[in-house]
Design a protein around this motif. Structure first.
Motif, short mmCIF file in Angstrom:
data_model
loop_
_atom_site.label_atom_id
_atom_site.label_comp_id
_atom_site.label_asym_id
_atom_site.label_seq_id
_atom_site.Cartn_x
_atom_site.Cartn_y
_atom_site.Cartn_z
N LYS A 137 -20.79 -44.83 4.41
CA LYS A 137 -20.77 -43.39 4.60
C LYS A 137 -21.40 -42.88 6.37
N ILE A 159 -26.99 -29.90 0.74
CA ILE A 159 -26.07 -29.91 -0.97
C ILE A 159 -24.87 -29.49 -1.12
N GLU A 160 -25.06 -28.00 -1.10
CA GLU A 160 -23.74 -27.33 -1.07
C GLU A 160 -22.80 -27.90 -0.30
N GLU A 161 -22.82 -28.11 0.85
CA GLU A 161 -21.80 -28.19 1.84
C GLU A 161 -21.54 -29.91 1.42
N GLY A 162 -21.99 -29.99 0.68
CA GLY A 162 -21.20 -31.24 0.29
C GLY A 162 -21.78 -32.42 0.44
N GLU A 164 -23.60 -35.65 0.36
CA GLU A 164 -23.63 -36.95 -1.55
C GLU A 164 -24.82 -37.08 -1.99
N THR A 177 -23.67 -38.41 3.83
CA THR A 177 -22.23 -38.31 3.19
C THR A 177 -21.27 -38.48 3.52
N ASP A 178 -20.09 -38.62 2.47
CA ASP A 178 -18.73 -39.05 2.77
C ASP A 178 -18.45 -38.56 4.19
N ASP A 181 -17.15 -36.38 5.68
CA ASP A 181 -17.56 -34.99 5.69
C ASP A 181 -18.73 -34.48 7.17
N ARG A 184 -18.34 -31.57 9.10
CA ARG A 184 -19.16 -30.78 9.26
C ARG A 184 -20.42 -30.55 8.96
N ILE A 185 -20.84 -31.70 8.78
CA ILE A 185 -22.49 -30.95 8.55
C ILE A 185 -23.35 -31.56 10.16
#
Length: 254
Positions: A137, A159-162, A164, A177-178, A181, A184-185
């Motif tokens: 992760k 959470i809206e941005e992905g 987990e 996160t994945d 991702d 991006r975060i």
């Protein structure tokens, strides 16, 4: 997640002491060389190298040292060839331990790690014995101190941005996160001028082992501490869940 979180917090408190001993420079240097050798010496084209350089700069490693390490890794200068190896085993109480190491001599590293496990009531296992208990992760922590957004608002945004999983601890907000991702975060937080630490691709336990006996808890933590101190070990992951009251007792008596 408990094992990752609590051990990460312990390591954060130790960071300044480790840096004074110079041990963290050794580990970061190996990581820079390994990632540069694997993905090339251009950090813009090699995200793993870029992240390793960021961690090195955060630890105040001089840029000259970093450039020299990259040059060695890409063949511009003579250097040592480090091999990435995973080691797996069990700490006291059946706690699973996964290690990521960089070594130039497996025949030296494995016996040394086996000795550390045995010394602290654990055992080094075979490849694959605990790796299945962990998921790869992305992870980062956002200190609450100086945060320019309401914590709940920030958690909803992540959470809206992905993200987990987003959880609020006593002094930080932890984000899982994945792996794909995480970048991006990280960019989102940078755009909003939100400070974050410890961003990395990590191994998060998919289940935890409760450790409610203080003696066992001390053995687990002492083993993880000893493994962290080993020059070849880059990352230590474990799936323990020690109650906060026992962690506080151990912390206060240290």
């Amino acid at each position: 997640m408990s094992g990752h979180s609590k051990w990460a917090n312990i390591k954060h408190r130790k960071a300044k002491v480790d840096a004074q001993r110079g041990r963290i420079f050794t580990k970061l240097g190996k990581e820079i060389m390994a990632t540069a050798r694997r993905g090339g010496g251009d950090p813009e084209a090699n995200p793993a190298l870029k992240a390793a350089i960021a961690r090195a700069r955060e630890a105040n490693m001089p840029l000259e040292n970093i450039n020299r390490l990259i040059a060695r890794a890409t063949g511009e200068l003579d250097g040592v060839n480090y091999e990435e190896v995973n080691y797996e085993g069990y700490a006291a109480g059946g706690v699973a331990v996964l290690l990521k190491a960089l070594t130039d001599n497996r025949n030296r590293t494995a016996p040394e790690l086996r000795h550390l496990f045995a010394r602290h009531g654990g055992s080094l296992g075979e490849a694959g014995c605990v790796a299945w208990m962990f998921d790869r992760k992305g992870f980062l922590a956002i200190p609450k101190d100086g945060l320019n957004l309401d914590p709940e608002e920030l958690m909803l945004l992540l959470i809206e941005e992905g993200a987990e999983d987003v959880r609020e601890e006593s002094d930080v907000i932890e984000v899982v996160t994945d792996p794909g991702d995480l970048g991006r975060i990280r960019e989102l937080l940078s755009e909003k001028k939100i400070r974050f630490t410890g961003d990395e691709i990590t191994m998060v336990p998919n289940s935890t082992v409760p450790v409610t006996d203080r003696n066992t808890a001390e053995k687990v933590l002492n083993l993880l501490d000893a493994l962290e101190e080993h020059d070849d070990v880059q990352r230590v992951y474990a799936n323990f869940d020690i109650p906060d009251e026992i962690m506080n007792e151990i912390d206060q008596s240290a």
